[in-house]
Design a protein around this motif. Sequence first.
Motif, short mmCIF file in Angstrom:
data_model
loop_
_atom_site.label_atom_id
_atom_site.label_comp_id
_atom_site.label_asym_id
_atom_site.label_seq_id
_atom_site.Cartn_x
_atom_site.Cartn_y
_atom_site.Cartn_z
N SER A 1 -7.57 13.73 5.09
CA SER A 1 -7.58 12.52 5.90
C SER A 1 -6.74 12.72 7.15
N GLY B 1 -2.25 9.47 7.73
CA GLY B 1 -1.45 9.73 6.56
C GLY B 1 -1.45 8.64 5.50
N GLN C 1 -3.79 7.31 3.82
CA GLN C 1 -4.85 7.34 2.82
C GLN C 1 -4.49 8.20 1.61
N CYS C 2 -3.33 8.81 1.57
CA CYS C 2 -3.02 9.72 0.46
C CYS C 2 -2.98 9.00 -0.88
N SER D 1 -7.70 10.89 -0.96
CA SER D 1 -7.73 12.17 -0.26
C SER D 1 -6.82 13.17 -0.94
N CYS E 1 -3.34 14.63 3.38
CA CYS E 1 -3.22 13.62 4.43
C CYS E 1 -2.37 14.20 5.55
N ASN F 1 -1.91 14.66 -2.40
CA ASN F 1 -2.08 13.71 -3.49
C ASN F 1 -2.41 14.54 -4.73
#
Length: 190
Positions: A138, A141, A143-144, A148, A151, A164
């Motif tokens: 992603s 950052g 969206q971790c 994803s 990120c 993640n």
Amino acid sequence: MKVAVRETVRGKGWRRYLLAGFLCAMSPAVMAQEPESSRAEQRAEAVTQVVLGILSYARWPVEPAQLQLCIVGPTQYTDDLVKGTTQATGRPVTVQRLLIDHPDIATACNAVYIGKLTGDERSRLFTSLIGKPVLSISEGGDQCTVGSLFCLRVGDEQVSFEVNLDSVARSGVRIHPSVLQLSRRRATTP
């Protein structure tokens, strides 16, 4: 007659001063634009290097001869990446842009670079990737926590990333442990 010549010289000299003053006044605006565009290019190049680095430390259940990287959604830093490239290992990386609802996204892509998506679009994308060995990165950052694997954190000075671990475990893509350690080190430095 000498007076007329002096007036003409003075008139031309005055115009030159005005022109020089105008150019000096405009210089900061022109100079301000140039470094910003070069900084944006530098960030795009740095993102490309980080993405290629991440991809080079990933292993798929069946290693592709040519890596397919798909870009989904609007992005800021993929100008350099879109050109396509070759990894340090010599494996070519083909980059293509796909729409979020492309029916073959999970089978046509080994990795997905995710730009700005709505929550619903992000949910649909990750639902289509469930059970498929697709590495996801992603651009933003935040969206971790949403699915994803990686990120990116893009700053003026450096590009770092977070991992993640839950998403990595479920993806079917193996990531070399040194990359996971690198993300921890970069995340803790200010």
